[in-house]
Design a protein around this motif. Structure first.
Motif, PDB file in Angstrom:
ATOM      1  N   HIS A   1       0.842  -1.194   0.000  1.00 53.77           N
ATOM      2  CA  HIS A   1       0.000   0.000   0.000  1.00 53.77           C
ATOM      3  C   HIS A   1       0.885   1.254   0.000  1.00 53.77           C
ATOM      4  CE1 HIS A   1      -2.934   2.961   1.308  1.00 53.77           C
ATOM      5  NE2 HIS A   1      -3.868   2.097   0.987  1.00 53.77           N
TER       6      HIS A   1
ATOM      7  N   GLY B   1     -13.973  -9.980   5.738  1.00 51.93           N
ATOM      8  CA  GLY B   1     -15.389  -9.668   5.923  1.00 51.93           C
ATOM      9  C   GLY B   1     -15.645  -8.490   6.839  1.00 51.93           C
ATOM     10  N   ASP B   2     -14.625  -8.029   7.563  1.00 51.19           N
ATOM     11  CA  ASP B   2     -14.815  -6.926   8.504  1.00 51.19           C
ATOM     12  C   ASP B   2     -14.665  -5.554   7.863  1.00 51.19           C
ATOM     13  OD1 ASP B   2     -15.339  -8.548  10.624  1.00 51.19           O
ATOM     14  OD2 ASP B   2     -13.383  -8.341  11.592  1.00 51.19           O
ATOM     15  N   GLY B   3     -14.226  -5.487   6.620  1.00 48.32           N
ATOM     16  CA  GLY B   3     -13.852  -4.175   6.077  1.00 48.32           C
ATOM     17  C   GLY B   3     -14.365  -3.885   4.687  1.00 48.32           C
ATOM     18  N   ALA B   4     -13.564  -3.124   3.953  1.00 45.28           N
ATOM     19  CA  ALA B   4     -13.993  -2.522   2.686  1.00 45.28           C
ATOM     20  C   ALA B   4     -13.694  -3.367   1.453  1.00 45.28           C
ATOM     21  CB  ALA B   4     -13.322  -1.153   2.527  1.00 45.28           C
ATOM     22  N   VAL B   5     -12.962  -4.480   1.623  1.00 46.84           N
ATOM     23  CA  VAL B   5     -12.507  -5.228   0.447  1.00 46.84           C
ATOM     24  C   VAL B   5     -13.599  -6.153  -0.090  1.00 46.84           C
ATOM     25  CG1 VAL B   5     -10.870  -6.952  -0.391  1.00 46.84           C
ATOM     26  CG2 VAL B   5     -10.100  -5.137   1.169  1.00 46.84           C
TER      27      VAL B   5
ATOM     28  N   TRP C   1      -6.652  -2.864  -2.982  1.00 46.48           N
ATOM     29  CA  TRP C   1      -8.108  -2.792  -3.115  1.00 46.48           C
ATOM     30  C   TRP C   1      -8.605  -1.437  -3.608  1.00 46.48           C
ATOM     31  CZ3 TRP C   1     -11.561   0.415  -0.502  1.00 46.48           C
ATOM     32  CH2 TRP C   1     -10.977   1.222   0.481  1.00 46.48           C
ATOM     33  N   TRP C   2      -7.899  -0.377  -3.297  1.00 49.91           N
ATOM     34  CA  TRP C   2      -8.356   0.992  -3.578  1.00 49.91           C
ATOM     35  C   TRP C   2      -8.101   1.393  -5.027  1.00 49.91           C
ATOM     36  CZ3 TRP C   2      -4.630   3.925  -5.697  1.00 49.91           C
ATOM     37  CH2 TRP C   2      -3.329   3.384  -5.590  1.00 49.91           C
TER      38      TRP C   2
ATOM     39  N   THR D   1     -10.794   0.421   9.373  1.00 51.07           N
ATOM     40  CA  THR D   1     -10.354   1.694   9.943  1.00 51.07           C
ATOM     41  C   THR D   1     -10.969   1.866  11.323  1.00 51.07           C
ATOM     42  OG1 THR D   1     -12.191   2.831   8.864  1.00 51.07           O
ATOM     43  CG2 THR D   1     -10.059   2.848   7.717  1.00 51.07           C
ATOM     44  N   PRO D   2     -10.401   2.686  12.191  1.00 47.08           N
ATOM     45  CA  PRO D   2      -9.209   3.502  11.984  1.00 47.08           C
ATOM     46  C   PRO D   2      -7.927   2.659  11.981  1.00 47.08           C
ATOM     47  CG  PRO D   2      -9.953   3.713  14.244  1.00 47.08           C
ATOM     48  CD  PRO D   2     -10.991   2.900  13.536  1.00 47.08           C
ATOM     49  N   LEU D   3      -6.947   3.141  11.243  1.00 44.81           N
ATOM     50  CA  LEU D   3      -5.655   2.468  11.212  1.00 44.81           C
ATOM     51  C   LEU D   3      -4.924   2.704  12.536  1.00 44.81           C
ATOM     52  CD1 LEU D   3      -4.713   3.580   7.608  1.00 44.81           C
ATOM     53  CD2 LEU D   3      -5.154   1.221   8.324  1.00 44.81           C
ATOM     54  N   PRO D   4      -4.193   1.694  12.992  1.00 42.91           N
ATOM     55  CA  PRO D   4      -3.454   1.870  14.252  1.00 42.91           C
ATOM     56  C   PRO D   4      -2.166   2.668  14.021  1.00 42.91           C
ATOM     57  CG  PRO D   4      -2.996  -0.280  13.358  1.00 42.91           C
ATOM     58  CD  PRO D   4      -3.985   0.365  12.422  1.00 42.91           C
TER      59      PRO D   4
ATOM     60  N   HIS E   1     -16.977 -15.202   2.694  1.00 47.04           N
ATOM     61  CA  HIS E   1     -16.810 -13.903   2.010  1.00 47.04           C
ATOM     62  C   HIS E   1     -15.986 -13.948   0.745  1.00 47.04           C
ATOM     63  CE1 HIS E   1     -18.613 -11.468   5.202  1.00 47.04           C
ATOM     64  NE2 HIS E   1     -18.086 -12.346   6.034  1.00 47.04           N
TER      65      HIS E   1
ATOM     66  N   ASP F   1      -8.427  -7.810   4.946  1.00 45.74           N
ATOM     67  CA  ASP F   1      -9.455  -6.788   4.770  1.00 45.74           C
ATOM     68  C   ASP F   1      -8.932  -5.436   5.232  1.00 45.74           C
ATOM     69  OD1 ASP F   1     -11.894  -5.777   3.989  1.00 45.74           O
ATOM     70  OD2 ASP F   1     -13.056  -7.279   5.080  1.00 45.74           O
ATOM     71  N   TRP F   2      -9.544  -4.382   4.709  1.00 51.10           N
ATOM     72  CA  TRP F   2      -9.169  -3.006   5.057  1.00 51.10           C
ATOM     73  C   TRP F   2     -10.157  -2.477   6.080  1.00 51.10           C
ATOM     74  CZ3 TRP F   2      -5.041   0.029   3.832  1.00 51.10           C
ATOM     75  CH2 TRP F   2      -5.128   1.377   4.205  1.00 51.10           C
TER      76      TRP F   2
END
Lengths: 265, 265
Positions: free
Chosen positions: B133, B213-217, B171-172, B199-202, B263, B196-197
């Motif tokens: 990334h 399955g928890d994010g934006a991908v 992914w973006w 947020t918030p990023l640590p 997913h 998976d992507w």
């Protein structure tokens, strides 16, 4: 926002003393000080308002949310006009909660721009799409590259919809030179903003923008590219940095001007 | 690394019980368990080692540092061969301290690949460039897009140098579909990894990769694209996540398999 610890009168005075001819403003401090009072303040100080930040957040799917965003953007255009700036910076918005549809979100941005265009034209204010770093794609802005911003802007007249070239968001992209050249040729570079890339990034990755010269960005390269592309407008330094905010604002302002002269000219 | 709280024997047993046919290994736990012992462990368990992670860090300018990096990569190739995997994943390296020269750093990666090629061929191991990334461009990997990785890999034979398609990093990017198609057509997809992507990023942005399955991908989209591009190899799930590491490793392993099935298939 670089020196948000300063009141607007302190900021205006500090800029004038440093010989800085303009200032980019954010809506929140303007609202706090009062729109008419801010317009008077900058006018009396002889400062040009370079841009107003920010409109955008166009990606909602809910009709009510979408209508509210458009209303808010119309208000932002009115504010920009009253402040005497010709440019409203847009942070376009991330994915709606639970959505994974980047394409759809980007299309909703185009739809919103089309709806805003008449109002923007009436107010004489340009809509400047700011591509944000890809690390913000999910939660702030699905427009992640200058190419994407130009593809969106390209659907509209260049004197109404353009792009922001911000070094913090674009420095890593090996396609950015092409993008800047194209944006310049189309007359779409509506704003040029500087911030340095420093690591490690802080939690949430919002407030870790580096002071000019502290990081990985080659500012002279960017300056050369935007000028070669025909850009003759203002250069803004926009730093979100907890460390800078914790310091004396006028000292940070003077340091920023010195860093700009040392690293970016 | 998804379940680094497990010992390698626990991991092997857990994978076999879940019906997972292979495992991607990192060099540090392999060294801790012993290279020969790990090779025996996975062989006896009937597991395929899908990839070894990681070689790379090719961007140093100092000759001694550069030579040390190349030696370390040759050792990694030897380890990969002994573990029976045909793929070494490369994290190519960031900017040297104080440098702002992305182009030069990328060229040094190409130089290093050329130097490693004979040893890689001798060991029968492929070098897989992983675009990371863009938020890692300064400090970990100046190869930030699949296009860049393919441009580098394209200078070498496809059976020796390819790319990793990792959803977390790519992914973006609206150009990724084209990149995947091209990588597949060239026979250069050497690994396909999922995270998976979220947020918030640590802080430091290293250990915030989301469970599937928890994010934006959109994993099904990626799976469809790599398969349409002809990829028939293993699918790895690689999560760096403090939250997952704090939990029972076997429970996380089972959850990951379930999430993959729900997913990504």
């Amino acid at each position: 926002m670089t020196v948000r610890q300063l009141s607007l009168p302190e900021l205006a005075k500090g800029l004038v003393e440093l010989g800085v001819p303009g200032v980019g403003l954010w809506r929140e401090p303007v609202a706090a000080h009062g729109l008419a009072a801010t317009a008077r303040l900058v006018r009396d100080a002889g400062l040009r308002v370079t841009t107003l930040c920010r409109g955008g957040f166009f990606t909602a799917e809910e009709p009510a949310e979408r209508a509210a965003a458009l209303d808010d953007n119309r208000a932002a255009l009115d504010e920009a006009a009253e402040l005497g700036t010709d440019t409203l910076v847009l942070v376009s918005g991330g994915l709606p909660p639970g959505s994974r549809d980047l394409f759809g979100a980007r299309e909703r941005i185009a739809d919103a721009l089309a709806e805003l265009l008449p109002h923007a034209a009436e107010r004489g204010v340009r809509l400047a799409i700011e591509p944000l770093h890809p690390m913000y794609a999910a939660d702030r802005c699905v427009v992640s590259s200058l190419d994407q911003a130009l593809a969106l802007a390209g659907r509209f007249p260049a004197e109404r919809v353009g792009v922001v070239v911000d070094t913090y968001h674009l420095w890593w992209d090996d396609r950015v030179a092409d993008g800047i050249a194209r944006a310049g040729a189309e007359g779409r570079i509506h704003s040029f903003q500087l911030a340095d890339w420093t690591t490690p990034l802080p939690e949430g990755v919002l407030n870790g923008r580096g002071q000019i010269g502290d990081g990985a960005v080659d500012f002279r390269w960017f300056d050369r590219e935007v000028r070669a592309a025909g850009y003759t407008g203002p250069v803004e330094v926009e730093l979100f940095n907890e460390g800078l905010w914790a310091r004396d604002g006028l000292e940070v302002l003077a340091e920023t001007v010195a860093r700009y002269r040392a690293h970016a000219l």
